[in-house]
Write a protein that holds these residues in place. Structure first.
Motif, PDB file in Angstrom:
ATOM      1  N   THR A 187       0.821  -1.208   0.000  1.00  0.00           N
ATOM      2  CA  THR A 187       0.000   0.000   0.000  1.00  0.00           C
ATOM      3  C   THR A 187       0.857   1.261   0.000  1.00  0.00           C
ATOM      4  O   THR A 187       0.664   2.184  -0.791  1.00  0.00           O
ATOM      5  CB  THR A 187      -0.917  -0.008   1.245  1.00  0.00           C
ATOM      6  N   ARG A 188       1.853   1.274   0.883  1.00  0.00           N
ATOM      7  CA  ARG A 188       2.679   2.478   1.017  1.00  0.00           C
ATOM      8  C   ARG A 188       3.386   2.814  -0.298  1.00  0.00           C
ATOM      9  O   ARG A 188       3.354   3.952  -0.769  1.00  0.00           O
ATOM     10  CB  ARG A 188       3.710   2.271   2.129  1.00  0.00           C
ATOM     11  N   TYR A 189       4.024   1.777  -0.874  1.00  0.00           N
ATOM     12  CA  TYR A 189       4.828   2.075  -2.060  1.00  0.00           C
ATOM     13  C   TYR A 189       3.951   2.314  -3.291  1.00  0.00           C
ATOM     14  O   TYR A 189       4.315   3.083  -4.178  1.00  0.00           O
ATOM     15  CB  TYR A 189       5.885   0.986  -2.260  1.00  0.00           C
ATOM     16  N   THR A 190       2.763   1.700  -3.302  1.00  0.00           N
ATOM     17  CA  THR A 190       1.835   1.976  -4.399  1.00  0.00           C
ATOM     18  C   THR A 190       1.356   3.432  -4.341  1.00  0.00           C
ATOM     19  O   THR A 190       1.353   4.148  -5.348  1.00  0.00           O
ATOM     20  CB  THR A 190       0.627   1.027  -4.323  1.00  0.00           C
ATOM     21  N   LEU A 191       0.960   3.891  -3.134  1.00  0.00           N
ATOM     22  CA  LEU A 191       0.456   5.265  -2.993  1.00  0.00           C
ATOM     23  C   LEU A 191       1.538   6.288  -3.329  1.00  0.00           C
ATOM     24  O   LEU A 191       1.275   7.299  -3.987  1.00  0.00           O
ATOM     25  CB  LEU A 191      -0.057   5.502  -1.569  1.00  0.00           C
ATOM     26  N   ARG A 192       2.769   6.013  -2.879  1.00  0.00           N
ATOM     27  CA  ARG A 192       3.869   6.942  -3.174  1.00  0.00           C
ATOM     28  C   ARG A 192       4.092   7.046  -4.689  1.00  0.00           C
ATOM     29  O   ARG A 192       4.215   8.138  -5.239  1.00  0.00           O
ATOM     30  CB  ARG A 192       5.164   6.459  -2.517  1.00  0.00           C
ATOM     31  N   THR A 193       4.118   5.881  -5.331  1.00  0.00           N
ATOM     32  CA  THR A 193       4.365   5.873  -6.773  1.00  0.00           C
ATOM     33  C   THR A 193       3.211   6.528  -7.522  1.00  0.00           C
ATOM     34  O   THR A 193       3.406   7.347  -8.427  1.00  0.00           O
ATOM     35  CB  THR A 193       4.551   4.425  -7.259  1.00  0.00           C
ATOM     36  N   ALA A 194       1.986   6.182  -7.093  1.00  0.00           N
ATOM     37  CA  ALA A 194       0.800   6.736  -7.753  1.00  0.00           C
ATOM     38  C   ALA A 194       0.781   8.261  -7.637  1.00  0.00           C
ATOM     39  O   ALA A 194       0.466   8.972  -8.590  1.00  0.00           O
ATOM     40  CB  ALA A 194      -0.460   6.127  -7.143  1.00  0.00           C
ATOM     41  N   ALA A 195       1.153   8.763  -6.434  1.00  0.00           N
ATOM     42  CA  ALA A 195       1.103  10.210  -6.206  1.00  0.00           C
ATOM     43  C   ALA A 195       2.094  10.940  -7.102  1.00  0.00           C
ATOM     44  O   ALA A 195       1.820  12.042  -7.580  1.00  0.00           O
ATOM     45  CB  ALA A 195       1.406  10.491  -4.732  1.00  0.00           C
ATOM     46  N   LEU A 196       3.250  10.346  -7.320  1.00  0.00           N
ATOM     47  CA  LEU A 196       4.243  10.994  -8.176  1.00  0.00           C
ATOM     48  C   LEU A 196       3.758  11.015  -9.624  1.00  0.00           C
ATOM     49  O   LEU A 196       4.062  11.916 -10.393  1.00  0.00           O
ATOM     50  CB  LEU A 196       5.590  10.261  -8.070  1.00  0.00           C
ATOM     51  N   HIS A 197       2.991  10.013  -9.977  1.00  0.00           N
ATOM     52  CA  HIS A 197       2.488   9.902 -11.340  1.00  0.00           C
ATOM     53  C   HIS A 197       1.280  10.813 -11.568  1.00  0.00           C
ATOM     54  O   HIS A 197       1.201  11.529 -12.557  1.00  0.00           O
ATOM     55  CB  HIS A 197       2.097   8.445 -11.603  1.00  0.00           C
ATOM     56  N   ASP A 198       0.362  10.805 -10.591  1.00  0.00           N
ATOM     57  CA  ASP A 198      -0.862  11.607 -10.703  1.00  0.00           C
ATOM     58  C   ASP A 198      -1.259  12.037  -9.301  1.00  0.00           C
ATOM     59  O   ASP A 198      -1.654  11.209  -8.483  1.00  0.00           O
ATOM     60  CB  ASP A 198      -1.966  10.763 -11.352  1.00  0.00           C
ATOM     61  N   ALA A 199      -1.134  13.341  -9.014  1.00  0.00           N
ATOM     62  CA  ALA A 199      -1.322  13.827  -7.660  1.00  0.00           C
ATOM     63  C   ALA A 199      -2.778  14.016  -7.287  1.00  0.00           C
ATOM     64  O   ALA A 199      -3.086  14.564  -6.240  1.00  0.00           O
ATOM     65  CB  ALA A 199      -0.552  15.121  -7.445  1.00  0.00           C
ATOM     66  N   ASP A 200      -3.691  13.554  -8.121  1.00  0.00           N
ATOM     67  CA  ASP A 200      -5.111  13.668  -7.769  1.00  0.00           C
ATOM     68  C   ASP A 200      -5.441  12.645  -6.690  1.00  0.00           C
ATOM     69  O   ASP A 200      -5.224  11.448  -6.889  1.00  0.00           O
ATOM     70  CB  ASP A 200      -5.965  13.405  -9.005  1.00  0.00           C
ATOM     71  N   PRO A 201      -5.938  13.079  -5.497  1.00  0.00           N
ATOM     72  CA  PRO A 201      -6.159  12.154  -4.381  1.00  0.00           C
ATOM     73  C   PRO A 201      -7.022  10.949  -4.751  1.00  0.00           C
ATOM     74  O   PRO A 201      -6.671   9.810  -4.433  1.00  0.00           O
ATOM     75  CB  PRO A 201      -6.839  13.025  -3.332  1.00  0.00           C
ATOM     76  N   ALA A 202      -8.177  11.192  -5.403  1.00  0.00           N
ATOM     77  CA  ALA A 202      -9.045  10.072  -5.745  1.00  0.00           C
ATOM     78  C   ALA A 202      -8.353   9.139  -6.728  1.00  0.00           C
ATOM     79  O   ALA A 202      -8.509   7.906  -6.662  1.00  0.00           O
ATOM     80  CB  ALA A 202     -10.363  10.571  -6.324  1.00  0.00           C
ATOM     81  N   GLY A 203      -7.533   9.726  -7.612  1.00  0.00           N
ATOM     82  CA  GLY A 203      -6.808   8.911  -8.588  1.00  0.00           C
ATOM     83  C   GLY A 203      -5.789   7.994  -7.909  1.00  0.00           C
ATOM     84  O   GLY A 203      -5.622   6.825  -8.277  1.00  0.00           O
ATOM     85  N   ALA A 204      -5.090   8.538  -6.879  1.00  0.00           N
ATOM     86  CA  ALA A 204      -4.087   7.742  -6.172  1.00  0.00           C
ATOM     87  C   ALA A 204      -4.747   6.550  -5.485  1.00  0.00           C
ATOM     88  O   ALA A 204      -4.260   5.416  -5.540  1.00  0.00           O
ATOM     89  CB  ALA A 204      -3.347   8.603  -5.150  1.00  0.00           C
ATOM     90  N   LEU A 205      -5.899   6.830  -4.819  1.00  0.00           N
ATOM     91  CA  LEU A 205      -6.614   5.735  -4.162  1.00  0.00           C
ATOM     92  C   LEU A 205      -7.115   4.722  -5.188  1.00  0.00           C
ATOM     93  O   LEU A 205      -7.145   3.513  -4.924  1.00  0.00           O
ATOM     94  CB  LEU A 205      -7.787   6.269  -3.331  1.00  0.00           C
TER      95      LEU A 205
END
Lengths: 267, 435
Positions: B256-274
């Motif tokens: 979860t942690r590393y997925t959220l970190r990677t997702a946030a760098l790719h797309d900083a939209d909160p709903a998108g990261a989740l």
């Protein structure tokens, strides 16, 4: 640790006398020298000690590693000589201690002036061309014999030591410790003694040496005495008309006399 | 019993009275043994030797035991010659010296050689006879057959060795277990450190505080949080709670942690990261081992001019964030209806936005806090209302003060806190003199 306490060092005789260090062999402790002590200490400064693991030495100083080789016992001798800063020592070693003395003189040659080897044997086990008197199986048998005696060791020995009406001169101070050793330490000492082969060290002896053997010794037969005498250049061989492996007990006067005679004229 | 006194002649038993002639006669008949007969046929071996061990006298019992005759041994052999080699070594190194020194020795175990090549375990006692002026003259020895006793002793010895060996093995196993445990603890600690930031980064214009507590004894938690820079202007944070506890939960936490970190760098939209996290968890943990989490993910955007920080966040089934304001009020930031992350293939996550002015603090927490027991069972839980009231009483606390107060509260609940608990507080420092 304090070496004097560790090795139960006892010093007697005139302070300015020439120094004699008496070293016991396997099976007992410095009490082995009791019967020759009065004669030897008349003119000599006599140093007695127990090897760690024997007699009243400090048992906590014992380690299997150190005392599984004769070099470990030789280190005890060197430690005692250094602690008392002894020079020109005449070292008297009984049985296995005769070879321990050879090793100690090798390790600290500056401290030793003469060597007296009482009933020595550089190797107890027969091998090609050499007759030590025993086979490897014999030695295993001794170890078994040791074990069966330790089962009842304290029970068997304590009354013996306590009640001794025939020999009051042995006194109360022996009570509880006379030659009694920890079974494990005794086992290691026995193994180290009877499985040792120090024949190669005899050539290196450079101090005046007396080989003192018994005419009838079940442990060190006369061939062994002759072998030691032959291998140490310039050594003196004296055969005592005595039986057993401990002439200092079975023939104390003759033993003391032979030692003193040699020390007067070492070569 | 064997006697070694000078005169082993039996005396009349004390009980024999003069008048009792019949009994006396019967005794005499029984005791017709001569002294010699007693010596020869005693139930133990007798042996006298010179001081050098040469055999001078030996009784028939011992000759019989050894399967030899008098002519072979008397004046021809020494006592030690009758022993096995091992026994002889023991005799020379222990027995003889002690006997010489002490004049007697008792109950020593030795083995004698018999004529047929066998061995006879014996118990030997010796005493030295001295002359009137104390000179040792000869050695008297008694020999007891100890075959039965020896086998018993051998058995004792064997059992003792077995016991020592078992003790040694147990000790070794204990040492091994301790080493394993130490290694495991170290591995778990390393793993645990990978699940959480070692320390929070410094965010200009923002004060931060965290508290983290694991309920499981292996210290592997199912709660997680993080705070990290996105692009120099914005910062991302998240806090959540995966289902379950212990090592399996920790594995999900890590993913979860590393997925959220990677997702946030790719797309900083909160709903998108989740949403990205949902896809990963849903794909990874299906079938027999469904795993999911609740989480709030947000982005912080500080305004350098005003000092205010805009917070945009999305929640996947997580308890709502709490905002305390500089004016002393507190309110939840509602994110109702958001779905757990990882359960459905295409969920909807609820978003919310707020602005933190100086003196305002945003608190994220896990249900370890709100579902902590305040009574003996789970009917009395701490709850949202109590949290709201608690924060209100603190009247606009700074992040450090808020987390400190809540930590003290958790401590006071003791055993009531039976789940992992994470607290993350992000606040804009109050302007000097504003309070």
């Amino acid at each position: 640790m304090d070496v004097r306490r560790r090795n139960n060092v006892v010093v007697t005789g005139p302070e300015d006398g020439p120094v004699l260090v008496l070293a016991h062999g396997f099976g007992c402790d410095q009490n082995m020298w009791r019967l020759v002590l009065p004669a030897l200490a008349r003119r000599h400064r006599v140093v007695l000690f127990d090897y760690v693991g024997s007699g009243r030495s400090e048992p906590t100083a014992w380690s299997e590693e150190r005392y599984s080789s004769l070099a470990g016992y030789a280190q005890d001798v060197v430690d005692v000589c250094e602690e008392l800063d002894l020079r020109d020592v005449a070292f008297v070693g009984h049985s296995v201690s005769a070879m321990v003395g050879v090793l100690a003189a090798q390790a600290a040659p500056e401290r030793f002036g003469a060597l007296v080897m009482v009933a020595p044997s550089p190797c107890y086990i027969d091998s090609d061309g050499y007759r030590g008197g025993f086979s490897a199986e014999d030695i295993d048998e001794l170890l078994a014999s040791l074990e069966s005696n330790y089962l009842g060791w304290s029970a068997a020995m304590a009354p013996v030591i306590m009640g001794n009406p025939d020999r009051p001169e042995l006194g109360e101070e022996l009570t509880g410790s006379f030659c009694a050793t920890d079974p494990e330490m005794a086992r290691i000492f026995a193994r180290t003694t009877f499985l040792s082969d120090s024949r190669g060290d005899l050539d290196g002896v450079s101090v005046p040496t007396l080989v003192l053997e018994c005419a009838h010794d079940a442990i060190a037969p006369r061939e062994v005495g002759a072998y030691v005498h032959d291998r140490i250049p310039g050594s003196v061989l004296v055969t005592l008309e005595a039986t057993g492996h401990c002439p200092q007990l079975s023939a104390p006067q003759a033993t003391a006399a032979a030692i003193l005679r040699f020390l007067e004229h070492p070569r | 019993m064997c006697r070694t006194e000078e005169d082993p002649e039996p005396r009349e038993p004390d009980g024999a009275k003069d008048g009792d002639r019949t009994t006396d006669a019967a005794f005499s008949a029984l005791l017709e043994d001569s002294v010699e007969e007693l010596y020869e046929s005693a139930p133990c071996g007798y042996l006298s030797t010179l001081m050098d061990g040469t055999i001078a006298k030996i009784n028939s019992t011992l000759l019989e035991w050894l399967g030899t005759d008098r002519e072979t041994v008397v004046a021809r052999k020494r006592f030690a010659d009758l022993l096995t080699v091992g026994g002889r070594l023991y005799h020379e190194t222990h027995f003889a010296p002690l006997l010489r020194m002490q004049g007697r020795i008792t109950g020593v175990a030795l083995e004698m050689r018999t004529g047929d090549g066998g061995r006879l375990p014996v118990l030997v006692s010796s005493v030295v006879k001295h002359s009137g002026d104390g000179e040792p003259l000869l050695i008297r020895t008694t020999v007891f057959d100890a075959s039965a006793r020896r086998s018993y002793e051998q058995e004792l010895l064997r059992r003792q060795r077995e016991a020592e060996e078992a003790r040694r093995q147990a000790e070794e196993a204990r040492r091994q277990a301790e080493a394993d445990r130490a290694r495991l603890t170290e591995a778990l600690a390393a793993l645990q450190r990978s699940l959480l930031p070692a320390e929070l980064p410094v965010v200009p214009g923002l004060e931060t505080a965290v508290h983290y507590h694991t309920a499981s004894p292996d210290r592997l938690g199912g709660d997680f949080y993080d705070l990290f820079p996105l692009d120099g202007k914005r910062w991302a944070f998240f806090l959540g709670d995966v289902s379950g506890k212990g090592p399996r939960a920790a594995a999900v936490t890590s993913l979860t942690r590393y997925t959220l970190r990677t997702a946030a760098l790719h797309d900083a939209d909160p709903a998108g990261a989740l949403g990205t996290l949902n896809t990963v968890l849903h794909e990874r943990y299906t079938g027999d081992d469904p795993r999911y989490c609740t989480a709030i993910f947000g982005v912080l955007e500080p305004d350098r001019d005003t000092g205010e920080v805009t917070v945009r966040l999305a929640s996947g089934g997580h308890p709502p964030a709490l905002v305390t304001r500089a004016d002393g009020t507190a309110h939840f930031l509602p994110t109702p209806g958001g779905l757990l992350v990882g359960v459905l293939p295409d969920p909807h996550f609820v978003t919310a936005t707020t602005v933190l002015a100086p003196g305002d603090t945003l608190l994220l927490y896990t249900d370890g806090l709100t579902e902590a027991r305040t009574g003996p069972d789970r009917t009395d839980l701490y709850g949202d209302e109590a949290l709201h009231a608690f924060a209100t009483r603190l009247a606009g606390p700074p992040p450090g003060g808020l987390v400190q107060a809540l930590t003290a509260l958790l401590d006071s609940l003791g055993d009531g806190v039976d789940d992992d608990t994470a607290l993350l507080a992000l606040g804009v420092p109050a302007r000097p003199g504003a309070m």
